[in-house]
Design a protein around this motif. Structure first.
Motif, PDB file in Angstrom:
ATOM      1  N   GLY A  46     -71.526 -10.343  -7.438  1.00  0.00           N
ATOM      2  CA  GLY A  46     -70.892  -9.676  -8.574  1.00  0.00           C
ATOM      3  C   GLY A  46     -70.939  -8.169  -8.513  1.00  0.00           C
ATOM      4  O   GLY A  46     -71.771  -7.541  -9.161  1.00  0.00           O
ATOM      5  N   VAL A  47     -70.077  -7.547  -7.719  1.00  0.00           N
ATOM      6  CA  VAL A  47     -70.003  -6.095  -7.654  1.00  0.00           C
ATOM      7  C   VAL A  47     -68.675  -5.634  -8.238  1.00  0.00           C
ATOM      8  O   VAL A  47     -67.683  -6.355  -8.221  1.00  0.00           O
ATOM      9  N   SER A  48     -68.677  -4.422  -8.785  1.00  0.00           N
ATOM     10  CA  SER A  48     -67.446  -3.869  -9.346  1.00  0.00           C
ATOM     11  C   SER A  48     -66.479  -3.503  -8.232  1.00  0.00           C
ATOM     12  O   SER A  48     -66.836  -3.464  -7.044  1.00  0.00           O
ATOM     13  N   PHE A  49     -65.241  -3.204  -8.628  1.00  0.00           N
ATOM     14  CA  PHE A  49     -64.222  -2.832  -7.653  1.00  0.00           C
ATOM     15  C   PHE A  49     -64.631  -1.572  -6.902  1.00  0.00           C
ATOM     16  O   PHE A  49     -64.497  -1.489  -5.670  1.00  0.00           O
ATOM     17  N   GLU A  50     -65.164  -0.565  -7.640  1.00  0.00           N
ATOM     18  CA  GLU A  50     -65.575   0.686  -7.004  1.00  0.00           C
ATOM     19  C   GLU A  50     -66.743   0.459  -6.059  1.00  0.00           C
ATOM     20  O   GLU A  50     -66.778   1.003  -4.951  1.00  0.00           O
ATOM     21  N   SER A  51     -67.719  -0.363  -6.484  1.00  0.00           N
ATOM     22  CA  SER A  51     -68.862  -0.663  -5.619  1.00  0.00           C
ATOM     23  C   SER A  51     -68.424  -1.429  -4.379  1.00  0.00           C
ATOM     24  O   SER A  51     -68.949  -1.224  -3.287  1.00  0.00           O
ATOM     25  N   SER A  52     -67.450  -2.308  -4.562  1.00  0.00           N
ATOM     26  CA  SER A  52     -66.940  -3.078  -3.439  1.00  0.00           C
ATOM     27  C   SER A  52     -66.290  -2.162  -2.408  1.00  0.00           C
ATOM     28  O   SER A  52     -66.488  -2.329  -1.191  1.00  0.00           O
ATOM     29  N   LYS A  53     -65.542  -1.161  -2.878  1.00  0.00           N
ATOM     30  CA  LYS A  53     -64.906  -0.221  -1.952  1.00  0.00           C
ATOM     31  C   LYS A  53     -65.953   0.595  -1.199  1.00  0.00           C
ATOM     32  O   LYS A  53     -65.804   0.838   0.000  1.00  0.00           O
ATOM     33  N   TYR A  89     -76.533  -3.264  -3.137  1.00  0.00           N
ATOM     34  CA  TYR A  89     -75.406  -3.821  -3.880  1.00  0.00           C
ATOM     35  C   TYR A  89     -75.746  -5.252  -4.266  1.00  0.00           C
ATOM     36  O   TYR A  89     -76.207  -6.032  -3.421  1.00  0.00           O
ATOM     37  N   SER A  90     -75.527  -5.572  -5.522  1.00  0.00           N
ATOM     38  CA  SER A  90     -75.813  -6.929  -5.992  1.00  0.00           C
ATOM     39  C   SER A  90     -74.990  -7.938  -5.214  1.00  0.00           C
ATOM     40  O   SER A  90     -73.800  -7.716  -4.950  1.00  0.00           O
TER      41      SER A  90
END
Length: 297
Positions: A33-40, A29-30
């Motif tokens: 700056g991760v997306s909401f879905e990636s964060s979950k 995971y970057s």
């Protein structure tokens, strides 16, 4: 269609099921700056690591002891310290944007089966209390597909009862109910022990048979249709036979799409529906299995 993919339990189950197909999963995971879905997803993985379900002590391959650890007390202390250090390093790597290799241990497998049991326990029945409510079809099929493999495919059937409208129009609502209940009971009995049946619509049924080869599924669906052929419901004092069209296929890859599988089974059902017509306008049961000839019953 219920959006089961937003259920945190399903997402965790979906992730853990990968480890039944491959021993290791790599994740990255970057940083920042991760997306909401990636964060979950990252939150979920961190939770699984902290609970010992991923990369826990039970997946360790090397001993804890070394030449400098001479007694049991020191070894126990060393084990605890090493476990904490290794967990901390793994989490730090993940948060720093580095690629990590994940492995599921025994606690993870227990969690996988626990989640499957939890989801099954939430299922509701349809109005007659015979089959499961159709709102659970997509989710349960998705779970079955995740566990599928070439030697343990998921067999999927789509059935549509013939002539329900005429039972209602020529008789009454109670007559239609009697016909559809007889239909549901025939299907439910035929698949008992192999899978579950769901009321998808008014007179449509979907059957999910995990770990069931196509030949066995075909035998069971033929049994359901043969049993239905022996059923009759009186319409104004005159017995009327029951019949259904059925499409049947199997899925053997975890990458298969739920919606596509259901659509293909429904398409086979529609082929069977067309073949079920007799010259006099009446219908008999028909079974269309993928890559096989039409079977009239």
């Amino acid at each position: 269609m219920a959006d089961y993919t937003n259920d945190a339990r399903f997402r965790e189950l979906q992730f853990l099921a990968q480890f039944e197909q491959t021993p290791w999963v790599k994740k990255h995971y970057s940083r920042g700056g991760v997306s909401f879905e990636s964060s979950k997803e990252r939150q979920m993985i961190l939770s699984l690591i902290l609970r010992g379900m991923l990369n826990g002590p039970d997946v360790r391959y090397t001993p804890y002891g070394n030449a400098y650890v001479n007694n049991t007390h020191e070894l126990a202390t060393s084990m605890e310290q090493q476990n904490r250090i290794e967990t901390a390093r793994l989490i730090e790597s993940l948060l720093n944007g580095q690629e990590v290799t994940l492995e599921m241990g025994h606690l993870g497998r227990l969690r996988l089966f626990e989640l499957q049991d939890q989801l099954r326990a939430t299922r509701l029945r349809e109005a007659f209390g015979i089959l499961f409510d159709g709102r659970h079809v997509e989710r349960d099929l998705a779970v079955a597909i995740l566990n599928s493999r070439p030697d343990e495919p998921v067999s999927l059937a789509y059935l549509d009862m013939n002539g329900l409208k005429s039972f209602n129009e020529d008789g009454d609502h109670a007559t239609g109910d009697a016909a559809i209940k007889a239909f549901f009971h025939a299907v439910d009995k035929a698949v008992s022990g192999a899978g579950d049946a769901y009321r998808k619509g008014g007179d449509e049924v979907v059957v999910i048979m995990p770990g069931t080869p196509l030949k066995e599924a075909q035998r069971r669906m033929h049994g359901a249709l043969a049993s239905l052929a022996n059923e009759a419901v009186e319409v104004k004092g005159v017995p009327r036979k029951l019949s259904s069209a059925c499409g049947l296929l199997s899925v053997s890859t975890p990458q298969a799409k739920v919606e596509e599988a259901i659509q293909r089974a429904d398409h086979l059902q529609k082929e069977a529906k067309e073949a079920s017509k007799r010259p006099d306008g009446s219908r008999r049961s028909a079974l269309k299995v993928q890559d096989a000839d039409m079977e009239l019953i």
